[in-house]
Write a protein that holds these residues in place. Structure first.
Motif, PDB file in Angstrom:
ATOM      1  N   SER A 194      23.379  23.603  17.887  1.00 25.55           N
ATOM      2  CA  SER A 194      23.639  22.537  17.289  1.00 25.55           C
ATOM      3  C   SER A 194      24.100  22.733  15.736  1.00 25.55           C
ATOM      4  O   SER A 194      24.732  22.188  15.139  1.00 25.55           O
ATOM      5  CB  SER A 194      22.581  21.492  17.193  1.00 25.55           C
ATOM      6  OG  SER A 194      21.316  22.294  16.667  1.00 25.55           O
ATOM      7  N   SER A 253      28.223  17.795  16.160  1.00 22.45           N
ATOM      8  CA  SER A 253      27.297  18.585  17.039  1.00 22.45           C
ATOM      9  C   SER A 253      27.249  17.691  18.284  1.00 22.45           C
ATOM     10  O   SER A 253      26.606  18.123  19.232  1.00 22.45           O
ATOM     11  CB  SER A 253      26.101  18.772  16.237  1.00 22.45           C
ATOM     12  OG  SER A 253      24.937  19.209  17.018  1.00 22.45           O
ATOM     13  N   GLU A 254      27.023  16.187  17.894  1.00 21.13           N
ATOM     14  CA  GLU A 254      26.608  15.256  18.759  1.00 21.13           C
ATOM     15  C   GLU A 254      27.430  15.158  19.928  1.00 21.13           C
ATOM     16  O   GLU A 254      27.452  14.721  21.086  1.00 21.13           O
ATOM     17  CB  GLU A 254      26.226  14.029  18.214  1.00 21.13           C
ATOM     18  CG  GLU A 254      25.878  12.708  19.081  1.00 21.13           C
ATOM     19  CD  GLU A 254      25.691  11.451  18.319  1.00 21.13           C
ATOM     20  OE1 GLU A 254      25.928  10.591  18.945  1.00 21.13           O
ATOM     21  OE2 GLU A 254      25.583  11.477  17.121  1.00 21.13           O
ATOM     22  N   ASN A 292      25.600  25.622  23.203  1.00 20.33           N
ATOM     23  CA  ASN A 292      24.795  24.522  22.889  1.00 20.33           C
ATOM     24  C   ASN A 292      23.977  24.625  21.537  1.00 20.33           C
ATOM     25  O   ASN A 292      23.256  23.880  21.259  1.00 20.33           O
ATOM     26  CB  ASN A 292      23.637  24.589  23.946  1.00 20.33           C
ATOM     27  CG  ASN A 292      24.363  23.932  25.460  1.00 20.33           C
ATOM     28  OD1 ASN A 292      25.234  23.197  25.574  1.00 20.33           O
ATOM     29  ND2 ASN A 292      23.801  24.629  26.265  1.00 20.33           N
ATOM     30  N   TYR A 305      31.484  25.949  16.415  1.00 22.50           N
ATOM     31  CA  TYR A 305      30.082  25.543  17.217  1.00 22.50           C
ATOM     32  C   TYR A 305      30.124  26.480  18.545  1.00 22.50           C
ATOM     33  O   TYR A 305      31.063  26.184  19.310  1.00 22.50           O
ATOM     34  CB  TYR A 305      30.097  24.088  17.610  1.00 22.50           C
ATOM     35  CG  TYR A 305      30.094  23.104  16.551  1.00 22.50           C
ATOM     36  CD1 TYR A 305      28.606  22.479  16.144  1.00 22.50           C
ATOM     37  CD2 TYR A 305      30.846  22.823  15.519  1.00 22.50           C
ATOM     38  CE1 TYR A 305      28.479  21.916  15.193  1.00 22.50           C
ATOM     39  CE2 TYR A 305      30.666  22.175  14.556  1.00 22.50           C
ATOM     40  CZ  TYR A 305      29.386  21.436  14.192  1.00 22.50           C
ATOM     41  OH  TYR A 305      29.152  20.716  13.234  1.00 22.50           O
TER      42      TYR A 305
END
Length: 391
Positions: A288, A352-353, A286, A283
């Motif tokens: 996602s 991702s969250e 930012n 990741y």
């Protein structure tokens, strides 16, 4: 075929028929049919209906209780299966031949008719049952001792396997980590490790050996030993992968392992090889959607059936704030009570969250969500997870 004279002499020496006159023994000869079985043949299984008794003429059998071999018998004249004829209950144990074995077999119907004609068979049965009580006590005690020994062996194996895992997380100026490994049984085939390299680089290895039992755990231990031996000489991705391949393919039995090996360098790059393992998830900032670092090689151990792999490393840049997640398929293939898999998409969305959190908190969130999804459904595969964040 046993001549009748030999069969008579054999029957006369058994506990069951030793008191019978010769005239009655001759009638028993007529109903005692010779049967022979090769090695590793099951006469009957625990829980089967009892329809015959067996008198061992020659050979050897093993007695199996609750899946554990507890006793062996090679005694001529030993009586098997008579209790189920008397109490009309299922067989109390499984009996298998250890080698080629010959019996005299008497069916329930013929045995009952013989007892009706000759009451002294009842006395013989009493002696046999009395002996069986003593032997059953021995079987039970032996089974208990073996079970205790097996439990202790598995406990020690579990301790050994836990000792293979890192005793602390990566705490480095440019990367931190959180790892987790939980076998489906007492021991399993998943293994991960962190290794410090001389040039201030950090290596991470995660492997998933076929199966999740004792043998898989031993292969995982061999892999750790291989890493510790190889890395001081040459920690490069191709050489480490070749060394692991030699260990896996050197096993006498077919076994394979999926794995990822990566080296994180301080100059904002890492290099890796993925051999049949689920894609690593990177990741960035930012974003996602992760970059999926997929397998480019077959699982280690498959090459014995085809041309050997020519390993190479793939290089990727890393930046401060990036998150890298390695995992075994025990996570994505975990099921809920409706047999629905947890799945890669749910896994990626959760990461991702939560990617702004520390590696330890991300690990906790993943495992918590997995438990909620499974709803106490038992785990059927080992679960391993490594979360690494670049600083």
């Amino acid at each position: 075929m046993l001549p009748e004279a030999e069969k008579l002499q054999f029957l006369k020496k058994t506990e069951l028929f030793s008191e019978l006159p010769e005239t009655e023994l001759k009638s028993i000869c007529q109903i005692a049919n010779e049967v022979a079985y090769p090695a590793d043949t099951t006469l009957f299984e625990e829980g089967d209906e009892g329809d015959s008794l067996y008198l061992m003429v020659d050979g050897e059998v093993s007695i199996i209780k609750a899946g554990t071999e507890v006793l062996f018998f090679n005694e001529k004249g030993y009586c098997l299966g008579e209790i189920a004829l008397i109490d009309n209950k299922p067989r109390s144990a499984t009996v298998k031949t250890v080698k080629s074995t010959q019996f005299l077999r008497i069916t329930r119907h013929d045995f009952y008719n013989a007892m009706a004609r000759e009451p002294r068979i009842g006395s013989g049965m009493f002696r046999v049952l009395n002996d069986k009580i003593r032997r059953d006590l021995e079987i039970q005690m032996s089974a208990i001792r073996k079970e205790v020994a097996q439990e202790e062996s598995m406990r020690l194996a579990a301790e050994v396997q836990q000792s293979l895992l890192p005793n602390q997380e990566i705490s480095h100026p440019y990367v931190s980590s959180a790892g987790y490994c939980q076998p489906a049984n007492s021991v399993g085939g998943d293994y991960y490790d962190y290794l410090s390299l001389p040039d201030n680089s950090i290596a991470i290895f995660l492997g998933d050996v076929m199966g999740h039992g004792y043998h898989s755990a031993m292969v995982a231990a061999m892999t750790k030993s291989c890493l510790q031996t190889q890395i001081p000489f040459d920690a490069s991705v191709p050489e480490v992968m070749k060394a692991i391949t030699r260990v896996i393919e050197g096993s006498r039995t077919f076994i394979y392992m999926t794995c990822c090996y990566l080296i994180i360098h301080p100059d904002n790059r890492f290099e890796f090889a993925n051999a049949g393992h689920p894609q690593m998830l990177l990741y960035r900032g930012n974003n996602s959607e992760p970059l999926e670092l997929e397998s480019t090689f077959m699982p280690v151990g498959f090459a014995r059936f085809c041309e050997s792999e020519q390993y190479y490393s793939t290089e990727v840049e890393w930046h401060s704030g990036d998150l890298l997640v390695l995992y075994s398929d025990g996570i994505t293939e975990a099921c809920n009570p409706d047999a629905e898999m947890y799945g890669l998409e749910r896994f990626k969305a959760l990461i991702s969250e939560k990617r702004h959190l520390s590696p330890m908190k991300i690990k906790t969130e993943i495992l918590s969500d997995l438990r909620v999804y499974q709803q106490d459904e038992s785990t059927t595969d080992d679960i391993t997870l490594v979360v690494a964040k670049f600083l």
